[in-house]
Write an enzyme that holds these catalytic residues in place. Structure first.
Site, short mmCIF file in Angstrom:
data_model
loop_
_atom_site.label_atom_id
_atom_site.label_comp_id
_atom_site.label_asym_id
_atom_site.label_seq_id
_atom_site.Cartn_x
_atom_site.Cartn_y
_atom_site.Cartn_z
N TRP A 21 84.08 38.63 31.87
CA TRP A 21 84.99 38.58 30.93
C TRP A 21 84.96 39.70 29.67
O TRP A 21 85.88 40.24 29.37
CB TRP A 21 84.23 37.13 30.38
CG TRP A 21 85.40 36.65 29.00
CD1 TRP A 21 86.36 37.17 28.62
CD2 TRP A 21 84.77 35.50 28.24
NE1 TRP A 21 86.73 36.35 27.18
CE2 TRP A 21 85.81 35.52 27.26
CE3 TRP A 21 83.77 34.43 28.27
CZ2 TRP A 21 86.12 34.51 26.13
CZ3 TRP A 21 83.98 33.51 27.21
CH2 TRP A 21 84.93 33.44 26.42
N TYR A 57 91.24 37.49 31.45
CA TYR A 57 90.44 38.43 30.90
C TYR A 57 91.00 39.61 30.25
O TYR A 57 91.20 40.68 31.40
CB TYR A 57 89.11 38.64 31.57
CG TYR A 57 88.42 37.41 31.92
CD1 TYR A 57 88.47 36.21 31.15
CD2 TYR A 57 87.45 37.39 33.23
CE1 TYR A 57 87.75 35.01 31.43
CE2 TYR A 57 86.71 36.19 33.32
CZ TYR A 57 86.78 35.23 32.60
OH TYR A 57 86.19 33.82 32.74
N ARG A 242 82.65 35.00 18.73
CA ARG A 242 81.58 34.76 18.16
C ARG A 242 81.40 34.44 16.80
O ARG A 242 80.57 33.65 16.31
CB ARG A 242 80.39 35.35 18.81
CG ARG A 242 80.04 35.29 20.37
CD ARG A 242 79.02 36.01 20.68
NE ARG A 242 79.34 37.43 20.70
CZ ARG A 242 78.66 38.50 21.07
NH1 ARG A 242 77.26 38.14 21.72
NH2 ARG A 242 78.93 39.68 21.05
N GLY A 294 77.15 38.60 32.18
CA GLY A 294 77.90 39.55 31.86
C GLY A 294 77.20 40.86 31.40
O GLY A 294 76.06 40.80 31.13
#
Length: 327
Positions: A21, A57, A242, A294
Protein backbone atom coordinates in the site's frame (compact mmCIF):
# COMPACT_ATOMS: atom_id res chain seq x y z
CA UNK A 1 11.54 -17.60 6.32
CA UNK A 2 8.51 -19.68 7.12
CA UNK A 3 6.01 -20.65 4.40
CA UNK A 4 2.36 -21.49 4.81
CA UNK A 5 -0.26 -22.96 2.48
CA UNK A 6 -3.60 -21.21 2.07
CA UNK A 7 -6.58 -23.38 2.98
CA UNK A 8 -6.50 -26.66 1.01
CA UNK A 9 -4.95 -25.00 -2.06
CA UNK A 10 -1.54 -25.44 -3.62
CA UNK A 11 -0.74 -21.77 -2.99
CA UNK A 12 2.16 -21.47 -0.57
CA UNK A 13 3.02 -17.99 0.70
CA UNK A 14 5.77 -16.54 2.83
CA UNK A 15 4.43 -16.08 6.38
CA UNK A 16 5.53 -12.47 6.16
CA UNK A 17 3.99 -11.11 2.98
CA UNK A 18 5.04 -7.75 1.56
CA UNK A 19 2.21 -5.22 1.80
CA UNK A 20 2.61 -2.61 -0.92
CA UNK A 21 0.00 0.00 0.00
CA UNK A 22 2.64 2.54 1.07
CA UNK A 23 4.72 1.70 -2.01
CA UNK A 24 2.01 3.34 -4.10
CA UNK A 25 2.31 6.55 -2.02
CA UNK A 26 -1.48 7.00 -1.88
CA UNK A 27 -2.61 8.06 1.63
CA UNK A 28 0.85 7.42 3.11
CA UNK A 29 2.74 10.46 1.91
CA UNK A 30 5.43 10.29 -0.73
CA UNK A 31 7.37 7.05 -1.20
CA UNK A 32 10.22 7.15 -3.69
CA UNK A 33 9.69 4.65 -6.49
CA UNK A 34 13.28 3.42 -6.39
CA UNK A 35 13.06 2.89 -2.62
CA UNK A 36 9.85 0.89 -3.03
CA UNK A 37 11.40 -1.31 -5.72
CA UNK A 38 14.50 -1.86 -3.58
CA UNK A 39 12.28 -2.77 -0.63
CA UNK A 40 10.44 -5.47 -2.60
CA UNK A 41 13.66 -6.91 -4.04
CA UNK A 42 15.36 -6.90 -0.62
CA UNK A 43 12.35 -8.62 0.92
CA UNK A 44 12.60 -11.32 -1.76
CA UNK A 45 16.30 -11.80 -1.00
CA UNK A 46 15.28 -12.47 2.61
CA UNK A 47 12.68 -15.08 1.64
CA UNK A 48 9.57 -12.92 1.25
CA UNK A 49 8.15 -14.40 -1.94
CA UNK A 50 4.60 -13.06 -1.64
CA UNK A 51 3.51 -9.52 -2.47
CA UNK A 52 0.09 -8.02 -1.79
CA UNK A 53 -1.03 -5.03 -3.81
CA UNK A 54 -4.19 -3.41 -5.24
CA UNK A 55 -5.14 -1.13 -8.13
CA UNK A 56 -6.35 1.61 -5.80
CA UNK A 57 -2.90 1.95 -4.18
CA UNK A 58 -1.71 4.97 -6.09
CA UNK A 59 -4.32 4.34 -8.79
CA UNK A 60 -2.22 1.72 -10.49
CA UNK A 61 1.18 2.91 -9.22
CA UNK A 62 1.67 0.14 -6.65
CA UNK A 63 0.90 -2.62 -9.17
CA UNK A 64 3.31 -1.06 -11.67
CA UNK A 65 6.04 -0.91 -9.01
CA UNK A 66 5.45 -4.54 -8.07
CA UNK A 67 5.65 -5.53 -11.73
CA UNK A 68 8.92 -3.68 -12.18
CA UNK A 69 10.41 -5.06 -8.96
CA UNK A 70 9.83 -8.71 -9.88
CA UNK A 71 10.58 -8.42 -13.60
CA UNK A 72 13.88 -10.31 -13.37
CA UNK A 73 12.62 -12.94 -10.91
CA UNK A 74 11.26 -16.21 -12.38
CA UNK A 75 7.48 -15.81 -12.23
CA UNK A 76 6.93 -19.15 -10.46
CA UNK A 77 9.19 -17.98 -7.61
CA UNK A 78 6.87 -15.20 -6.48
CA UNK A 79 3.20 -15.04 -5.55
CA UNK A 80 1.24 -11.98 -6.58
CA UNK A 81 -1.83 -11.06 -4.56
CA UNK A 82 -3.96 -8.23 -5.83
CA UNK A 83 -7.53 -7.01 -5.52
CA UNK A 84 -10.54 -5.56 -7.30
CA UNK A 85 -13.70 -3.70 -6.44
CA UNK A 86 -12.53 -0.14 -5.72
CA UNK A 87 -12.98 2.09 -8.76
CA UNK A 88 -11.71 5.64 -9.01
CA UNK A 89 -12.15 5.68 -12.80
CA UNK A 90 -15.77 4.49 -12.96
CA UNK A 91 -18.54 6.27 -11.02
CA UNK A 92 -20.68 3.21 -10.34
CA UNK A 93 -21.66 1.30 -7.24
CA UNK A 94 -21.51 2.66 -3.69
CA UNK A 95 -19.60 5.88 -3.03
CA UNK A 96 -16.71 5.10 -0.68
CA UNK A 97 -14.60 8.20 -0.21
CA UNK A 98 -13.32 11.45 -1.64
CA UNK A 99 -9.55 11.52 -1.59
CA UNK A 100 -6.58 12.86 -3.51
CA UNK A 101 -4.44 11.03 -6.02
CA UNK A 102 -0.65 11.17 -5.98
CA UNK A 103 -0.72 14.44 -7.92
CA UNK A 104 -2.96 16.09 -5.35
CA UNK A 105 -6.12 16.00 -7.48
CA UNK A 106 -9.42 15.10 -5.85
CA UNK A 107 -10.90 11.77 -6.89
CA UNK A 108 -14.05 9.88 -5.88
CA UNK A 109 -13.66 6.21 -5.03
CA UNK A 110 -16.54 3.73 -5.41
CA UNK A 111 -17.06 0.18 -4.18
CA UNK A 112 -18.16 -1.63 -7.30
CA UNK A 113 -17.81 -5.26 -8.36
CA UNK A 114 -20.22 -5.74 -11.22
CA UNK A 115 -19.38 -8.64 -13.53
CA UNK A 116 -17.89 -6.68 -16.43
CA UNK A 117 -16.02 -4.41 -14.04
CA UNK A 118 -14.33 -7.38 -12.37
CA UNK A 119 -13.21 -8.72 -15.76
CA UNK A 120 -11.93 -5.29 -16.82
CA UNK A 121 -10.06 -4.74 -13.57
CA UNK A 122 -8.31 -8.08 -13.89
CA UNK A 123 -7.12 -7.28 -17.41
CA UNK A 124 -5.82 -3.89 -16.25
CA UNK A 125 -4.00 -5.44 -13.29
CA UNK A 126 -2.35 -8.08 -15.46
CA UNK A 127 -0.99 -5.35 -17.75
CA UNK A 128 0.32 -3.22 -14.89
CA UNK A 129 1.90 -6.21 -13.18
CA UNK A 130 3.42 -7.48 -16.42
CA UNK A 131 2.17 -11.02 -15.92
CA UNK A 132 -0.37 -13.37 -17.46
CA UNK A 133 -1.82 -14.66 -14.18
CA UNK A 134 -2.51 -13.56 -10.61
CA UNK A 135 -1.96 -16.04 -7.78
CA UNK A 136 -4.67 -14.72 -5.45
CA UNK A 137 -7.43 -12.37 -6.62
CA UNK A 138 -9.36 -10.72 -3.79
CA UNK A 139 -12.36 -8.43 -3.63
CA UNK A 140 -11.15 -5.39 -1.71
CA UNK A 141 -14.38 -4.39 0.06
CA UNK A 142 -17.97 -5.63 -0.09
CA UNK A 143 -20.12 -4.02 -2.80
CA UNK A 144 -23.69 -3.68 -1.54
CA UNK A 145 -24.96 -2.67 -4.98
CA UNK A 146 -24.03 -5.93 -6.72
CA UNK A 147 -25.25 -9.41 -5.78
CA UNK A 148 -22.45 -11.53 -4.37
CA UNK A 149 -23.38 -14.22 -6.91
CA UNK A 150 -22.77 -11.88 -9.85
CA UNK A 151 -19.37 -10.78 -8.55
CA UNK A 152 -18.12 -14.29 -7.98
CA UNK A 153 -19.50 -15.65 -11.24
CA UNK A 154 -17.05 -13.22 -12.84
CA UNK A 155 -14.29 -14.50 -10.56
CA UNK A 156 -15.21 -18.06 -11.55
CA UNK A 157 -14.79 -17.15 -15.21
CA UNK A 158 -11.32 -15.75 -14.49
CA UNK A 159 -10.42 -18.99 -12.72
CA UNK A 160 -11.60 -21.04 -15.68
CA UNK A 161 -9.55 -18.86 -18.04
CA UNK A 162 -6.43 -19.31 -15.93
CA UNK A 163 -6.00 -15.59 -15.39
CA UNK A 164 -6.16 -16.12 -11.65
CA UNK A 165 -5.14 -19.20 -9.65
CA UNK A 166 -7.24 -18.71 -6.53
CA UNK A 167 -9.95 -16.43 -5.18
CA UNK A 168 -10.15 -14.66 -1.87
CA UNK A 169 -12.06 -11.90 -0.12
CA UNK A 170 -11.09 -8.93 2.03
CA UNK A 171 -13.06 -7.30 4.81
CA UNK A 172 -15.92 -9.80 4.49
CA UNK A 173 -17.89 -10.78 7.57
CA UNK A 174 -18.83 -14.42 8.12
CA UNK A 175 -22.20 -14.25 6.33
CA UNK A 176 -20.79 -12.59 3.23
CA UNK A 177 -17.85 -14.97 3.12
CA UNK A 178 -20.30 -17.88 3.27
CA UNK A 179 -22.28 -16.44 0.33
CA UNK A 180 -19.14 -15.99 -1.75
CA UNK A 181 -17.94 -19.47 -0.88
CA UNK A 182 -21.15 -20.97 -2.23
CA UNK A 183 -20.25 -19.64 -5.69
CA UNK A 184 -16.47 -20.08 -5.68
CA UNK A 185 -14.18 -21.94 -3.31
CA UNK A 186 -12.50 -18.97 -1.65
CA UNK A 187 -9.23 -19.80 0.08
CA UNK A 188 -8.75 -16.72 2.23
CA UNK A 189 -10.11 -13.62 3.91
CA UNK A 190 -7.83 -10.62 4.33
CA UNK A 191 -8.81 -8.64 7.42
CA UNK A 192 -7.39 -6.08 9.85
CA UNK A 193 -5.90 -7.70 12.93
CA UNK A 194 -3.42 -6.50 15.50
CA UNK A 195 -2.75 -6.43 19.22
CA UNK A 196 -5.00 -3.38 19.47
CA UNK A 197 -7.61 -4.47 16.92
CA UNK A 198 -8.98 -7.97 17.49
CA UNK A 199 -12.59 -7.48 16.36
CA UNK A 200 -12.43 -10.39 13.93
CA UNK A 201 -12.07 -12.80 16.86
CA UNK A 202 -15.77 -12.33 17.65
CA UNK A 203 -17.29 -13.94 14.56
CA UNK A 204 -15.32 -13.89 11.31
CA UNK A 205 -12.14 -15.57 12.51
CA UNK A 206 -14.08 -18.48 14.07
CA UNK A 207 -15.95 -18.92 10.75
CA UNK A 208 -12.65 -19.01 8.86
CA UNK A 209 -11.22 -21.60 11.26
CA UNK A 210 -14.34 -23.76 11.09
CA UNK A 211 -14.39 -23.64 7.29
CA UNK A 212 -10.65 -24.01 6.73
CA UNK A 213 -10.20 -20.55 5.23
CA UNK A 214 -6.86 -18.85 5.69
CA UNK A 215 -6.66 -15.40 7.25
CA UNK A 216 -4.29 -12.78 5.92
CA UNK A 217 -3.84 -10.21 8.67
CA UNK A 218 -3.34 -6.68 7.42
CA UNK A 219 -2.15 -3.76 9.54
CA UNK A 220 -0.61 -6.10 12.17
CA UNK A 221 1.62 -3.17 13.14
CA UNK A 222 -1.47 -0.93 13.30
CA UNK A 223 -0.02 1.46 10.73
CA UNK A 224 3.24 1.79 12.66
CA UNK A 225 1.66 2.40 16.06
CA UNK A 226 3.07 -0.85 17.45
CA UNK A 227 6.67 -0.14 16.46
CA UNK A 228 7.23 1.87 19.64
CA UNK A 229 8.48 4.78 17.53
CA UNK A 230 5.33 6.89 17.80
CA UNK A 231 5.34 9.69 20.37
CA UNK A 232 2.67 12.13 21.61
CA UNK A 233 2.49 15.03 19.19
CA UNK A 234 3.65 12.80 16.34
CA UNK A 235 3.93 14.69 13.05
CA UNK A 236 3.01 13.04 9.76
CA UNK A 237 3.87 14.13 6.26
CA UNK A 238 1.53 15.67 3.74
CA UNK A 239 -1.04 13.19 2.45
CA UNK A 240 -0.50 10.72 5.31
CA UNK A 241 -3.89 9.40 6.48
CA UNK A 242 -2.58 8.87 10.01
CA UNK A 243 -2.86 12.61 10.63
CA UNK A 244 -6.57 12.16 11.34
CA UNK A 245 -6.71 8.51 12.35
CA UNK A 246 -8.05 8.02 15.92
CA UNK A 247 -5.34 5.47 16.75
CA UNK A 248 -2.77 8.24 16.64
CA UNK A 249 -4.33 10.57 19.18
CA UNK A 250 -1.91 11.37 21.98
CA UNK A 251 -3.79 9.52 24.72
CA UNK A 252 -3.90 6.33 22.65
CA UNK A 253 -0.24 6.56 21.71
CA UNK A 254 0.66 6.92 25.41
CA UNK A 255 -1.46 3.90 26.35
CA UNK A 256 0.02 1.71 23.63
CA UNK A 257 3.58 2.79 24.46
CA UNK A 258 3.05 1.72 28.07
CA UNK A 259 1.99 -1.70 26.80
CA UNK A 260 5.01 -1.91 24.50
CA UNK A 261 7.27 -1.00 27.40
CA UNK A 262 5.88 -3.98 29.32
CA UNK A 263 6.71 -6.47 26.54
CA UNK A 264 10.03 -4.84 25.60
CA UNK A 265 12.05 -7.29 27.78
CA UNK A 266 10.88 -10.18 25.60
CA UNK A 267 12.17 -8.39 22.49
CA UNK A 268 15.46 -7.62 24.22
CA UNK A 269 15.89 -11.25 25.29
CA UNK A 270 15.62 -12.36 21.66
CA UNK A 271 17.64 -9.38 20.41
CA UNK A 272 14.87 -8.26 18.08
CA UNK A 273 12.91 -5.06 17.62
CA UNK A 274 9.43 -4.50 19.00
CA UNK A 275 8.13 -4.58 15.42
CA UNK A 276 9.63 -8.01 14.87
CA UNK A 277 8.18 -9.27 18.14
CA UNK A 278 4.73 -7.96 17.21
CA UNK A 279 4.84 -9.61 13.79
CA UNK A 280 5.91 -12.94 15.29
CA UNK A 281 3.14 -12.73 17.89
CA UNK A 282 0.66 -12.15 15.06
CA UNK A 283 1.78 -15.30 13.28
CA UNK A 284 1.34 -17.30 16.48
CA UNK A 285 -2.35 -16.42 16.86
CA UNK A 286 -4.90 -19.14 16.19
CA UNK A 287 -6.36 -18.90 12.70
CA UNK A 288 -3.87 -16.32 11.43
CA UNK A 289 -2.00 -17.67 8.41
CA UNK A 290 -0.14 -14.70 7.00
CA UNK A 291 0.95 -11.30 8.34
CA UNK A 292 1.19 -8.46 5.83
CA UNK A 293 3.96 -5.97 6.53
CA UNK A 294 4.71 -2.91 4.47
CA UNK A 295 8.10 -1.29 3.99
CA UNK A 296 9.20 2.00 2.46
CA UNK A 297 12.84 0.99 2.02
CA UNK A 298 15.22 -1.97 1.94
CA UNK A 299 16.13 -1.75 5.63
CA UNK A 300 12.52 -1.95 6.79
CA UNK A 301 11.89 -4.82 4.38
CA UNK A 302 14.80 -6.90 5.72
CA UNK A 303 13.78 -6.21 9.31
CA UNK A 304 10.22 -7.35 8.63
CA UNK A 305 11.41 -10.55 6.97
CA UNK A 306 13.53 -11.51 9.98
CA UNK A 307 10.44 -11.49 12.21
CA UNK A 308 9.52 -14.92 10.84
CA UNK A 309 12.66 -16.38 12.41
CA UNK A 310 11.84 -15.31 15.97
CA UNK A 311 11.06 -18.27 18.26
CA UNK A 312 8.81 -17.56 21.25
CA UNK A 313 8.22 -19.98 24.09
CA UNK A 314 4.72 -20.80 25.33
CA UNK A 315 5.47 -18.87 28.54
CA UNK A 316 6.51 -15.81 26.57
CA UNK A 317 3.38 -16.00 24.43
CA UNK A 318 1.22 -16.35 27.55
CA UNK A 319 2.89 -13.28 29.05
CA UNK A 320 2.37 -11.19 25.91
CA UNK A 321 -1.24 -12.40 25.56
CA UNK A 322 -1.92 -11.36 29.15
CA UNK A 323 -0.63 -7.87 28.44
CA UNK A 324 -2.62 -7.71 25.19
CA UNK A 325 -5.79 -8.66 27.08
CA UNK A 326 -5.17 -5.79 29.49
CA UNK A 327 -5.04 -3.21 26.69
Amino acid sequence: MEYRTLSDSQLRLSAITFGSWAAGSWMWGKTERTDAIDAIRTAYEHGVTSIDTAPIYGQGTSEEIVGEAIRDIPREKVQILTKFGLRWDLPKGKFYMKTKDNDGRFIDVYKYAGKESVIEECENSLKRLGTDYIDLYQIHWPDVTTPVEETFEAVERLLEQGKIRYAGVCNYDASLAEKANQVVDIVSNQMPFSMVNRKIEEETLPWCIANNKSVLAYSPMERGLLTGKMKPGQKFGEGDHRKIHPSFKDDHIIKVNEFLKAIQPVAEKHEVTLAQLVLRWTLEQKGITIALAGARNAHQASQNAKAADVKLSSDELDFINQKVDEL
